[in-house]
Design a protein around this motif. Sequence first.
Motif, mmCIF file in Angstrom:
data_model
loop_
_atom_site.group_PDB
_atom_site.id
_atom_site.type_symbol
_atom_site.label_atom_id
_atom_site.label_comp_id
_atom_site.label_asym_id
_atom_site.label_seq_id
_atom_site.Cartn_x
_atom_site.Cartn_y
_atom_site.Cartn_z
ATOM 1 N N VAL A 1 -22.051 -31.408 74.135
ATOM 2 C CA VAL A 1 -20.749 -31.227 73.490
ATOM 3 C C VAL A 1 -20.710 -29.837 72.875
ATOM 4 O O VAL A 1 -21.679 -29.412 72.234
ATOM 5 N N GLY A 2 -19.608 -29.123 73.077
ATOM 6 C CA GLY A 2 -19.512 -27.744 72.602
ATOM 7 C C GLY A 2 -18.459 -27.559 71.523
ATOM 8 O O GLY A 2 -17.457 -28.283 71.472
ATOM 9 N N PHE A 3 -18.690 -26.559 70.666
ATOM 10 C CA PHE A 3 -17.805 -26.309 69.523
ATOM 11 C C PHE A 3 -17.593 -24.815 69.326
ATOM 12 O O PHE A 3 -18.518 -24.025 69.492
ATOM 13 N N ALA A 4 -16.382 -24.460 68.899
ATOM 14 C CA ALA A 4 -16.056 -23.055 68.673
ATOM 15 C C ALA A 4 -16.773 -22.498 67.440
ATOM 16 O O ALA A 4 -17.005 -21.304 67.335
ATOM 17 N N SER A 5 -17.137 -23.384 66.500
ATOM 18 C CA SER A 5 -17.804 -22.928 65.276
ATOM 19 C C SER A 5 -18.890 -23.911 64.866
ATOM 20 O O SER A 5 -18.862 -25.087 65.254
ATOM 21 N N ALA A 6 -19.832 -23.432 64.051
ATOM 22 C CA ALA A 6 -20.889 -24.304 63.533
ATOM 23 C C ALA A 6 -20.293 -25.367 62.609
ATOM 24 O O ALA A 6 -20.769 -26.498 62.554
ATOM 25 N N ALA A 7 -19.216 -25.014 61.887
ATOM 26 C CA ALA A 7 -18.579 -25.974 60.973
ATOM 27 C C ALA A 7 -17.991 -27.152 61.749
ATOM 28 O O ALA A 7 -18.102 -28.302 61.323
ATOM 29 N N GLU A 8 -17.400 -26.865 62.915
ATOM 30 C CA GLU A 8 -16.850 -27.945 63.739
ATOM 31 C C GLU A 8 -17.977 -28.854 64.225
ATOM 32 O O GLU A 8 -17.851 -30.081 64.216
ATOM 33 N N ARG A 9 -19.110 -28.253 64.602
ATOM 34 C CA ARG A 9 -20.257 -29.057 65.042
ATOM 35 C C ARG A 9 -20.771 -29.930 63.889
ATOM 36 O O ARG A 9 -21.107 -31.098 64.084
ATOM 37 N N ASP A 10 -20.819 -29.370 62.681
ATOM 38 C CA ASP A 10 -21.290 -30.146 61.522
ATOM 39 C C ASP A 10 -20.379 -31.353 61.261
ATOM 40 O O ASP A 10 -20.847 -32.441 60.944
#
Length: 199
Positions: free
Chosen positions: A61-70
């Motif tokens: 799964v991919g995210f534009a930012s580390a915050a979105e991943r968190d």
Amino acid sequence: MIAKLRGLLDSFGADHAVIDVQGVGYLVSASTRTLSQLGAIGDEVVLHTEMLVGEDFQRLVGFASAAERDWFRLLISVQGVGARVALAILSALTVDEVHRAVASGDHAMVARAQGVGPKLAQRIVHELRDKAGGIALGPQSGGAATPMGSLAQDAVSALTNLGFRPSEAAAAVAKAESELGPEASLDALVRSALKKAAR
């Protein structure tokens, strides 16, 4: 564990993209918000990633930012929330909107996401309210998110290590930061936040 991908955007669909990293194509599931930020086919892209492994599947799964991943990690920690529902929430709401909804108990906002009913939205808000203090929003006025790794984030971490709940720590640090200003040192921020949290 694959934590980050840098490569060329090979193709994408409604819920995924294929990233070409030196000739290897990685199929990455993502929110529509992240997919909309990738650019054109052939462009270089960088995605923060989370590898999900089950008995009979592997999913990146991919995210534009580390915050979105968190936030994705927090969301899937709630019973009844899988990767699909978490991505639906992150497609419907920005990271700041998710945080505001959880911090203020606004489960109706979370329920705007496809596949999230009122009961599940209530559970998400209830379970994440305390956990979410370590990820970010500053003042309750709905101010900008605290960047991960910033002094404020370190101060929140220091207070939680001292036994304060994440939500208490985040609120105290936000108040201290608004009083002292952005130039405050970590030491000053922690000292001021400790006084406010202890009141």
